[in-house]
Design an enzyme around this catalytic site. Structure first.
Site, PDB file in Angstrom:
ATOM      1  N   LYS A 201       3.713 -15.336   1.394  1.00 42.25           N
ATOM      2  CA  LYS A 201       3.648 -16.006   0.092  1.00 42.25           C
ATOM      3  C   LYS A 201       5.096 -16.265  -0.332  1.00 42.25           C
ATOM      4  O   LYS A 201       5.562 -15.863  -1.414  1.00 42.25           O
ATOM      5  CB  LYS A 201       2.888 -15.089  -0.895  1.00 42.25           C
TER       6      LYS A 201
ATOM      7  N   ASP B  62      -5.211  -7.182   5.527  1.00 43.26           N
ATOM      8  CA  ASP B  62      -6.451  -6.481   5.196  1.00 43.26           C
ATOM      9  C   ASP B  62      -7.536  -7.505   4.855  1.00 43.26           C
ATOM     10  O   ASP B  62      -8.675  -7.455   5.356  1.00 43.26           O
ATOM     11  CB  ASP B  62      -6.169  -5.567   3.983  1.00 43.26           C
TER      12      ASP B  62
ATOM     13  N   ASP C 154      -2.741 -18.185   0.537  1.00 45.54           N
ATOM     14  CA  ASP C 154      -3.887 -18.864  -0.088  1.00 45.54           C
ATOM     15  C   ASP C 154      -4.383 -19.996   0.791  1.00 45.54           C
ATOM     16  O   ASP C 154      -5.591 -20.179   0.996  1.00 45.54           O
ATOM     17  CB  ASP C 154      -3.530 -19.346  -1.502  1.00 45.54           C
TER      18      ASP C 154
ATOM     19  N   ASP D 181     -10.677  -9.316   7.689  1.00 42.45           N
ATOM     20  CA  ASP D 181     -12.117  -9.263   7.387  1.00 42.45           C
ATOM     21  C   ASP D 181     -12.704 -10.668   7.301  1.00 42.45           C
ATOM     22  O   ASP D 181     -13.804 -10.912   7.773  1.00 42.45           O
ATOM     23  CB  ASP D 181     -12.367  -8.538   6.053  1.00 42.45           C
TER      24      ASP D 181
ATOM     25  N   TYR E  48       0.821  -1.215   0.000  1.00 43.63           N
ATOM     26  CA  TYR E  48       0.000   0.000   0.000  1.00 43.63           C
ATOM     27  C   TYR E  48       0.858   1.269   0.000  1.00 43.63           C
ATOM     28  O   TYR E  48       0.379   2.350  -0.313  1.00 43.63           O
ATOM     29  CB  TYR E  48      -0.949   0.031   1.215  1.00 43.63           C
TER      30      TYR E  48
END
Ligand code: NAD
Length: 360
Positions: free
Chosen positions: A194, A250, A226, A254, A143
């Site tokens: 990852k 992020d 994943d 959620d 970001y």
């Protein structure tokens, strides 16, 4: 009083002042019980600050926050400010606060309360007993990494670029926060990356393994993002504390939060190194029910509990608030957002009174 803390209250907009009133009342009560003194200072943020001063985060507010021991925030935003230019929108107040207090660690718990298990979109046997804390890096990663932007190539084609970057220092500081939190919980930390594809993730993993030597009592494991996303809905129970970067966090925070199914119940915390942390519900200012005594104050009360546990190191006071929440749910009190058949429907104020009674 043996201990004295200065707390900045940022009630903000919409249902903010209603739910903050409840949180302050329970904090005062638990303070009396455990001989902890709270000095509360109110300050403006969001739409309320725009109306009073023209800015979403007045300099005075940031100053008051910086000199306090912790910041308890309710929610900001509302329809009346939606048409303002983006630099004057209430949300800018939140971003400014995070930057001003250098909050790099975001903590989002996802705990299934037995009384609300039916609110989960997953089957009872999958979510029963789930108690997860997601620790997300908040100020680095893709970001913020440079270069970023949309550039034109030599052929005139547009090319969008974002860059995932983490330095050793950034990884170590979020890693230490996460190990420390895992230590205060179930002593298991799962680092999500990852590393099979991204070099930045390989560095992340190497640093986590290195840091684990400082925390021999915490069991460290690793998952690719994943697989982590899959395991969270397939079999979430073994997770205790999860640490991950900005982008993966992020999404996963959620996903984990939705295991609980009830937005009015979810607290969060954002921590820095030396400045006070900010503790706030995950939900927004709910302008559709503001001023109607319909808001659920529990996420705000659980945010106050996180403030006690992670901001002020007062675990007994935190336990008391969390126990009071369980008691009112056991007594079948429900606000509209978590109401179900056979339960007692109450408003925000009555829920606050029930919480005070539960605290004793
Ligand atoms: P929201 O979370 O405010 O509301 C979503 C839905 O959940 C609404 O139906 C609302 O009534 C309900 N709800 C939320 N909290 C509740 C509570 N404690 N008790 C009972 N019901 C509750 O999200 P939104 O409607 O998308 O946004 C409204 C405003 O809040 C916007 O201006 C948005 O920018 C802002 N917002 C602020 C924050 C924050 O302060 N951190 C976070 C998200 C949204």
């Amino acid at each position: 009083m043996t201990k004295q803390y200065c707390i900045t209250l940022l009630s903000g907009d919409g249902i903010g002042p209603e739910i903050m009133t409840v949180a302050v009342a329970v904090l005062k009560r638990v303070g009396e019980q455990l001989d902890i003194g709270f000095e509360f200072k109110e300050a403006l943020i969001g739409g309320a600050a725009i109306d009073a001063t023209g800015e979403p985060l007045p300099a005075e507010t940031l100053e008051i926050c910086k000199t306090s021991d912790a910041v308890l925030l309710a929610a900001i935003g509302g329809y009346q400010w939606d048409t303002l230019p983006s630099h004057l929108r209430p949300e800018r107040g939140l971003l400014g606060l995070r930057a001003g207090l250098e909050l790099f660690a975001n903590l989002r718990p996802a705990k299934i309360l037995p009384q609300l298990i039916n609110a989960s979109p997953l089957k009872r046997e999958v979510v029963e007993g789930v108690d997860i804390m997601v620790v997300r890096e908040l100020t680095g990663g893709i970001y913020f990494g440079q270069p970023k932007g949309v550039f034109e190539t030599e052929t005139g084609e547009k090319r969008g670029v974002n860059t995932m970057v983490y330095t050793e220092g950034e990884i170590d500081r979020i890693g230490r926060v996460a190990f420390d939190i895992a230590r205060k919980r179930g002593k298991k930390l799962c680092s999500v990356d990852k590393a099979n594809v991204l070099e930045v993730s390989q560095l992340w993993r190497d640093r986590m393994i290195q840091l684990a030597q400082e925390f021999p009592d915490v069991e460290l494991s690793h998952l690719y993002v994943d697989n982590a996303a899959m395991q969270l809905v397939r079999y979430p129970k073994p997770f205790d504390t999860i640490v991950t970067g900005n982008l993966f966090g992020d999404i996963l925070s959620d996903e984990a939060a939705m295991l609980t199914g009830s937005i009015g119940m979810l607290p969060s915390a954002s921590l820095g190194t030396s400045k006070p942390g900010v503790f706030e519900p995950v939900h927004g200012s709910a302008p559709d029910i503001a001023g109607q005594d319909k808001a659920n104050p529990i996420a705000q009360v659980l945010s106050a509990a996180m403030m006690l546990r992670y901001g002020l190191d007062e675990p007994e006071a935190a336990d008391r608030l969390e126990q009071a929440v369980l008691k009112v749910l056991d007594a079948d009190y429900r606000t509209g957002d978590i109401m179900s058949l056979g339960m007692k429907l109450v408003g925000c104020q009555a829920m606050g009174e029930a919480l005070l009674e539960a605290l004793g």
